[in-house]
Design an enzyme around this catalytic site. Structure first.
Site, PDB file in Angstrom:
ATOM      1  N   HIS A 845       6.390  -2.271   5.736  1.00 17.08           N
ATOM      2  CA  HIS A 845       6.959  -2.933   6.685  1.00 17.08           C
ATOM      3  C   HIS A 845       8.516  -2.691   6.233  1.00 17.08           C
ATOM      4  O   HIS A 845       9.119  -2.282   5.150  1.00 17.08           O
ATOM      5  CB  HIS A 845       7.073  -4.539   6.736  1.00 17.08           C
ATOM      6  CG  HIS A 845       6.877  -5.129   5.374  1.00 17.08           C
ATOM      7  ND1 HIS A 845       8.035  -5.495   4.717  1.00 17.08           N
ATOM      8  CD2 HIS A 845       5.654  -5.691   4.698  1.00 17.08           C
ATOM      9  CE1 HIS A 845       7.631  -5.997   3.541  1.00 17.08           C
ATOM     10  NE2 HIS A 845       6.371  -6.116   3.367  1.00 17.08           N
ATOM     11  N   CYS A 872       3.333  -5.240  -0.719  1.00  9.81           N
ATOM     12  CA  CYS A 872       3.462  -4.370   0.237  1.00  9.81           C
ATOM     13  C   CYS A 872       4.402  -3.213  -0.212  1.00  9.81           C
ATOM     14  O   CYS A 872       5.050  -3.315  -0.990  1.00  9.81           O
ATOM     15  CB  CYS A 872       4.153  -5.073   1.420  1.00  9.81           C
ATOM     16  SG  CYS A 872       3.046  -6.342   2.100  1.00  9.81           S
TER      17      CYS A 872
END
Length: 896
Positions: A845, A872
């Site tokens: 992301h 992430c």
């Protein structure tokens, strides 16, 4: 086909009564009268059968047809073959056989009615019978006693002829009957000489004039069948028959010429008996123009009585209504005027025969003035009017010929005074005049003139004889030495060329006068570019004085505002610069012209690197229309394929990058002879982001690749924007020069990476072109690599999980992905997320956002430098967006 029987009647009270009587029997009596119908007809031909067995059979077949009324029968009369002197009534198709006699009765009635009004000869063609009813003709005043029929005159001249005629009536009847079937082979006298000698027939005295009417007639030298002449040699000739012989059932006539010399013997079936020495009437048509003086006009062909001379009616034209082949060997024609007045007989050698009513052309000259407005001007003698004398009233015509029409009028063939033929005009519309010197008198002229009208003509005389078309001398300059003010109101100049040759007369309206030997100034609107220093511009037309030297003109585009076609044969251009300054006259043969203010295309080979942003690249140098600007092409290098030295003073290069880009002012770039373009200062530090890029010591001499430099930071001292579209950095390691490296193998080195932009300046790869696409995450280097097999396609800055919270191993892109999320427990969110593990737990992301959706700058600056996430993989905003939009489900992910 049998020849038509001819009935010619004399008009007495009603000609049709005579006709009805003539056809009342089964046969038709043939009666012949000369053209002078006041004479009494001589009836001397036998009754011939008027019907054949074939006609009877046809009549029987046609009786089944419907009966037609008199009105219907009148509609079946064909008048299409009428002549100027005859009304001819023919039977159209469609009359039943059993009604043909009824049709004849109707035709007679119509002919009788027409005769009373038109006074024209009426001819009824009924099957094979020709019924002729002559129109009344006025007798010549001086020959009233000669207006009677030739047959009567013949009896008066030769008292024995009446007795001979009566004695010969039987043989005449036999001859007439025989003539109705002339298509049968003629029986020649037997050639058995012994028998002939023993049976030589006794002559019977004959005293008749006869004409040969059979085209296949034979004239025998004797009565034993020896041929002397036949066919055309004897056809229509007239002889005197002085004796006749009966042999083998055939009557032979002994024929003599005008000198009483025996010509031979002929079957009586091949002749017709004539009323006199003139012979029988034969059909003839056409027109006679009496152009020969001193010719005799006869009132009687037997007595050869001259009633007038051709001088009395010279140049008149007459109708030919018939012909007589006289015993004397000449053919005499019966002539009538347009009012049906009989002129008399004339030998064919005494006039000129023509085929049209206007008669023969006769010479005419001089001038005529139009004095009557009410006459037409004809283009032909079909009398199709193309003009009127009203348009030329009180003006002059030039006569070139004349025609004496059969209608009695004289028509002039006329030209206007400009040499244009107008047509034919009635002489009654004009008055002949005498004009001395219609071309005018010579007056001195001393001018140089240029021919400017391509419709003009150069004439060799004032009879408008064409010498040369103006198209052949268009824009040439001549010397006018004299001029004439013509009767037509125009002035004509006498022209000479530079060699002293006279070139002809020309209408002054077709030239433009000059003020010197340069001729006339003529407009021009063109441009030329001077490419050689040896072409001068002169101040005169003799090239004696230089106005601007070639050195001052070279590489300059000038405007051609006018031109001169000088008397000496040279064409000069009058040239001006952009400020309106006159530069002089230049020899047109020394330069090339163009209609564009850009001037001439000039060759130029080189490279231009744009150095100014926001400037227009033009697609047209006249309208200065633009297609591109240097903003999108700033510091790019293009190939120069030519140039224009524009009239405005600027030089424009024609630029290519494989495709044509347009025209750019040369002042907006720097030129190089090499394809890499010009050196440009550039100071920066760059991170090497490609491990297999080439390092060049020159363009293009490779020394090594970047495998040993990968991931390092180096200095850039300058750059080249190569024509191939790649920018090359001059790369240093401290003071050591490493070579030239393509900029795409680097990224600018900063304290932090710009997380708002893509990680690299090159485009993202097209995932559809790479079947072995995968994503690798290097935790140690904080990088993400987009690969196809072992080939790295794109490198991205990354920030992975702190405390090694990003899992290592082999994974794959999952179906879960979205635009944004926010984790309240962590107090952070992100955009453009794509799951690769645990279906929404571990993601690719963007850099993090706060509760309001604003990017957290302090976290973003960690990108590419250190871990910062909770497991992430953080990316720049564009990188995350591209993975979210393009990476397919199932794409392998390898984290190490």
């Amino acid at each position: 086909m049998r020849k038509a029987k001819i009935i010619r009647t004399r008009q007495v009270v009603s000609p049709l009564l005579t006709l009805l009587a003539a056809v009342a029997l089964s046969g038709v009596t043939t009666v012949h009268a000369s053209d002078n119908t006041d004479k009494t007809p001589a009836v001397n031909e036998s009754v011939q059968s008027s019907a054949t067995s074939q006609q009877e059979q046809a009549a029987a077949t046609d009786r089944k047809a419907d009966t037609l009324s008199d009105d219907d029968l009148e509609k079946l009369i064909d008048r299409s073959d009428a002549t100027p002197t005859q009304d001819i009534l023919k039977m159209k198709d469609g009359v039943p056989s059993d009604q043909q006699e009824a049709w004849l009765t109707v035709a007679k009635r119509v002919a009788d009615q027409d005769l009373s009004t038109s006074h024209r000869e009426q001819v009824i063609l009924y099957n094979e019978t020709k019924i002729v009813v002559p129109a009344p003709k006025a007798a010549a005043p001086s020959a009233e006693s000669d207006a009677s029929n030739q047959a009567s005159n013949a009896s008066a001249q030769n008292p024995s002829s009446a007795a001979s005629s009566a004695a010969a009536s039987s043989s005449s009847s036999s001859a007439a009957a025989s003539s109705s079937s002339q298509s049968k082979p003629e029986a020649a006298p037997a050639k058995n000489e012994a028998a002939s000698a023993a049976a030589t027939p006794a002559p019977v005295t004959d005293n008749r004039y006869v004409s040969v009417t059979d085209k296949n007639a034979v004239l025998y030298a004797d009565l034993n069948g020896t041929k002397k002449q036949e066919g055309a040699a004897v056809y229509q000739r007239t002889f005197k028959s002085q004796a006749k012989y009966q042999k083998d059932g055939v009557t032979y006539l002994a024929l003599y010429d005008a000198n009483q010399t025996l010509q031979g013997y002929m079957n009586q079936a091949s002749i017709k008996v004539a009323a006199g020495a003139g012979g029988v009437w034969t059909n003839a048509s056409g027109y006679a123009s009496l152009t020969k003086p001193g010719q005799d006009v006869y009132g009687n062909l037997d007595t050869k009585q001259v009633i007038k001379k051709s001088d009395d009616v010279l140049d008149n034209t007459y109708f030919i209504s018939g012909a007589y082949h006289h015993l004397d060997g000449q053919v005499y024609y019966s002539l009538y005027d347009s009012h049906n007045n009989w002129l008399g007989y004339m030998a064919g050698s005494g006039f000129e025969t023509v085929n049209s009513a206007e008669g023969a052309w006769a010479a005419a000259s001089g001038y005529a003035k139009v004095v009557d407005k009410n006459y037409a001007i004809y283009n032909s003698f079909k009398f199709d009017a193309t003009g009127s004398t009203d348009h030329y009233y009180q003006q002059y015509f030039k006569k070139v010929g004349q025609y004496h029409h059969v209608n009695g009028a004289v028509y002039y063939s006329v030209f206007d005074l400009f040499g244009h033929w107008l047509g034919y005009v009635n002489s009654a519309a004009v008055q002949n005049v005498t004009i001395a010197n219609p071309e005018g008198t010579w007056q001195a002229d001393d001018r140089y003139v240029t021919v400017t009208d391509n419709r003009a003509t150069l004439y060799s005389d004032f009879n408008w004889t064409k010498k040369q078309a103006a198209t052949d001398v268009m824009l040439q300059t001549f010397k006018s030495t004299g001029k004439y003010h013509n009767l037509n109101g125009l002035t004509y100049l006498s022209l000479y060329d530079k060699d002293g040759n006279w070139r002809g007369y020309i209408n002054q309206q077709s030239i433009t006068a000059g003020v010197s030997d340069g001729g006339a100034w003529l407009p021009a609107n063109a441009y030329t570019t001077f490419t050689a220093a040896n072409v001068n511009a002169y101040a005169d037309f003799n090239q004696q004085k230089v106005a601007t030297s070639g050195a001052g003109l070279v590489n300059q585009t000038v405007n051609i505002s006018g031109q001169y076609h000088a008397f000496g044969g040279v064409v000069y251009y009058s040239i001006y610069d952009v400020r309106g300054k006159w530069l002089g006259y230049v020899d047109a043969s020394q330069v090339k012209t163009t209609s564009s203010a850009a001037g001439l295309w000039l060759p130029h080979d080189g490279y231009l690197t744009t150095t100014q942003s926001g400037q227009m690249i033009y697609t047209n140098l006249d309208s200065f229309a633009g297609g591109r600007t240097t903003t999108a092409n700033y510091q790019r290098t293009f190939r120069i394929m030519g140039e224009y030295k524009h009239y405005n003073g600027a030089t424009y290069y024609s630029l290519y990058d494989g495709n044509w880009m347009g025209y750019l002012n040369s002042a907006l770039g720097s030129e190089s002879k090499e394809a890499q373009g010009v050196w440009m200062n550039y100071n920066a530090n760059v991170l090497i982001t490609a491990s297999n890029a080439a390092l060049y010591s020159s363009f293009f001499n490779m020394t090594r690749d970047t495998s040993s430099l990968y991931g390092g930071v180096y200095q850039v001292s300058g750059k080249y924007s190569h024509v191939n579209g790649t920018t090359y950095y001059s790369l240093y390691d401290g003071n050591r020069w490493l070579g030239y490296l393509a900029s795409w193998a680097t990224t600018p080195y900063m304290d932090y990476y710009d997380w708002t932009k893509p990680s690299q300046s090159k485009p993202y790869p097209d995932v559809n072109m790479y079947p072995n696409l995968s994503i690798e995450v290097d935790i140690a280097k904080q990088r993400v690599y987009i690969k196809n097999g072992s080939t790295n396609l794109y490198t991205m800055y990354a920030s992975t999980g702190i405390d090694n919270s990003t899992p290592r191993g082999h994974f794959a892109i999952q179906t879960e992905r979205g635009y944004s999320f926010y984790n309240a427990n962590e107090g952070m969110g992100a955009r453009y997320w794509t799951s690769f593990l645990d279906h929404g737990v571990y993601l690719f992301h963007s850099v993090p956002t706060d509760a309001n959706g604003n990017y957290i700058v302090s976290q973003a600056k960690m990108l590419g430098k250190q871990p910062g996430s909770h497991g992430c993989v953080r990316l720049t905003i564009p990188d995350a967006q591209w993975i979210n939009a393009h990476i397919k489900v199932g794409t392998p992910v390898y984290i190490y």
